[in-house]
Design an enzyme around this catalytic site. Structure first.
Site, mmCIF file in Angstrom:
data_model
loop_
_atom_site.group_PDB
_atom_site.id
_atom_site.type_symbol
_atom_site.label_atom_id
_atom_site.label_comp_id
_atom_site.label_asym_id
_atom_site.label_seq_id
_atom_site.Cartn_x
_atom_site.Cartn_y
_atom_site.Cartn_z
ATOM 1 N N SER A 1 -1.231 96.584 22.801
ATOM 2 C CA SER A 1 -1.404 95.233 23.302
ATOM 3 C C SER A 1 -0.061 94.489 23.305
ATOM 4 C CB SER A 1 -2.462 94.535 22.435
ATOM 5 O OG SER A 1 -2.997 93.413 23.069
ATOM 6 N N HIS B 1 -10.263 97.393 25.298
ATOM 7 C CA HIS B 1 -8.851 97.052 25.170
ATOM 8 C C HIS B 1 -8.114 98.171 24.454
ATOM 9 C CE1 HIS B 1 -5.267 94.766 24.836
ATOM 10 N NE2 HIS B 1 -5.438 94.351 23.600
ATOM 11 N N ASP C 1 -9.586 97.002 31.164
ATOM 12 C CA ASP C 1 -9.112 96.318 29.965
ATOM 13 C C ASP C 1 -9.152 94.810 30.206
ATOM 14 O OD1 ASP C 1 -7.392 95.105 27.956
ATOM 15 O OD2 ASP C 1 -6.555 97.098 27.597
#
Length: 509
Positions: free
Chosen positions: A223, A478, A450
């Site tokens: 991320s 995610h 995502d």
């Protein structure tokens, strides 16, 4: 709901628990070689030459230490910052490869919490056997001189402010709440606020690399951690070892584009959830179509905006907390059953389920205290990029685009993007391409549905990086590594263990 530009791995938030700036010169002295052979400016030699003193963490198998870095790399003699580090040494068998740094995202996620709660236990055994698993809490985060902004009671009030204002008075109240938050950060953490940029954290990682005795940095970032890893590679391309950037961000985008893209990403994730939900006879959003499910959710939010419901504690569930609860479950399809149950409860007038999801997102403890995730998140984001909006009038003009991106979430996401408008420190970063010319192959991982880091960001980052290799996971949720795809896991494990990256464009499902 203050949720925009929070790039973190939600699975770790439930289970255990973005952007680019150009580097500053640290002076004009001729560099000389460090103990690991990398050139280091004279002024930084005391930092690259310090000795780590490891101690038992009190958590079985883990060691902890503290390293020093300059508070301001442009003025290395102007004071230090203490940064917390933890590791779990390679277990064997097999020859040790080196250290593997991990970062779960955020910005504001505790890398040490992620290491001790998941990575050093949940990463594949061959990886843990041959790497020392290492984490450093970034400056301003968790154990590393954390940014603090509001008390627990103040955060409770802040998270309940209406983020879909219906008139000028409500818009002014929201704008004031963002200003109060920013003022609290300045009051409690003013010294560190100008020095928590991603570029500075990337430079801290290079100091740690040297102190660990590694010629190259081996790293898995998820991320926002992909932005951190890409920033490192751009600053130190010749020190790049094996880098995995999972759930990638696009450093070339301004804040408004990031926020709007994320809005569309959460809409895509909701459509996947809704398509799954309506197939089930007990779906709280109906069993007819995804369009009807979206309508039902919007009505629930509107009802909660008009009349919050009981949660079994002093806080009631209004639209803002309910929206955050729904968003939280979009990070991982494994949370969909919990979301269905929570939505069903809300429709019965019981708000505890959605409140629990929102609390997990904000890292609120049962005693009413908060981790510093949201404080550090704002501090880094607002320093890394100029604000998406500078005032309510700009938000109003952008609403049609945001609501087009997501009829369900667009309005709230647009207003949440106002959070940096009152920030007390000027941004130091600008969006630009990240090429890391000369770096070894870097694996960029993107998931097609995502919510938080849309797939097109991974495509863009892989194209920008001179040595980028795109690995695609065709699925929901995610990030991709360690989330159930043998194809993804095998490709990344092979890269980390043998140094052989996957073929560029490889797809997994």
């Amino acid at each position: 709901m203050d949720t925009r530009r929070l790039f973190t791995v939600f699975a770790t938030a439930l289970g255990t628990a973005g952007l680019l700036v150009s580097g500053c010169s640290s002076g004009g002295s001729a560099p000389r070689a460090s103990a690991t052979g990398s050139a280091v400016a004279e002024e930084l030699q005391p930092y690259y030459g310090q000795k780590l003193r490891w101690r038992d963490c009190g958590v079985e198998g883990f060691q902890c230490t503290t390293m020093k870095a300059p508070l301001d790399y442009a003025k290395p003699d102007g004071g230090d910052i203490d940064l917390a580090v933890s590791r779990k040494k390679a277990t064997g068998p097999g020859k040790r490869i080196g250290s593997l740094l991990v970062n779960p995202g955020g910005p504001g996620g505790s890398a040490i919490g992620y290491l001790q709660g998941y990575a050093a236990i949940g990463y594949p055994a061959p990886i843990r056997a041959r790497y020392d698993m290492v984490a450093i809490d970034p400056r301003g985060v968790a154990r590393s001189e954390p940014v603090t902004c509001l008390t627990g009671k103040e955060m409770d009030a802040y998270t309940q402010v209406d983020q879909t204002p219906d008139d000028d008075a409500e818009a002014a109240k929201l704008d004031k709440a963002f200003g109060t938050f920013a003022a609290g950060c300045e009051k409690r953490s003013g010294k560190i606020l100008p020095h928590v940029s991603t570029v500075e954290t990337a430079r801290d990682m290079d100091v740690l690399r040297a102190l660990l005795g590694d010629e190259k940095l081996n790293y898995v970032g998820a991320s926002y951690g992909t932005f951190l890893g890409a920033t490192y590679a751009d600053q130190f391309p010749n020190r790049v070892g094996r880098l995995v950037l999972d759930g990638a961000m696009d450093p070339s985008l301004p804040a408004i584009d990031i926020n709007r893209d994320q809005t569309a990403g959460f809409e895509t994730a909701f459509q996947s959830f809704a398509a799954d939900c309506v197939k089930k006879k007990d779906c709280p959003l109906g069993t007819t179509s995804t369009a009807d499910a979206a309508t039902a959710l919007k009505k629930l939010f509107a009802d909660l905006d008009a009349k919050p419901i009981a949660t079994g504690e002093s806080r009631k569930l209004g639209e803002s907390l309910a929206t955050t609860g729904v968003i939280a479950a979009m990070y991982d399809e494994a949370a969909w059953p919990q979301l269905r149950e929570a939505l069903a409860g809300a429709r019965r007038g019981e708000g505890s389920g959605l409140l629990a999801l929102a609390d997990s997102y904000y890292e609120r403890e049962p005693d009413g205290t908060y981790a510093n995730l949201m404080f550090a998140n704002a501090a880094v984001n607002c320093l890394d990029l100029a604000p998406a909006f500078t005032g309510p009038e700009e938000v109003e003009r952008a609403l049609p685009d945001f609501e087009k991106a997501s009829p369900v979430f667009g309005k709230g996401f647009a207003w949440a993007a106002l959070n940096c408008a009152s920030w007390p420190v000027d941004p130091t970063g600008t969006p630009h391409r990240t090429e890391a010319e000369g770096a070894a192959p870097i694996v960029v991982v993107g998931t097609t549905r995502d919510p938080a880091t849309p797939y097109k960001w991974a495509q863009s980052l892989a194209e920008q990086l001179s040595s980028g290799r795109l690995l695609t996971y065709e699925g929901d949720g995610h990030t991709a590594y360690g989330r159930g795809s043998d194809c993804v896991d095998s490709a990344i494990n092979t890269y980390l263990l043998d140094g052989t990256p996957p073929e560029d464009g490889k797809k997994c499902s």
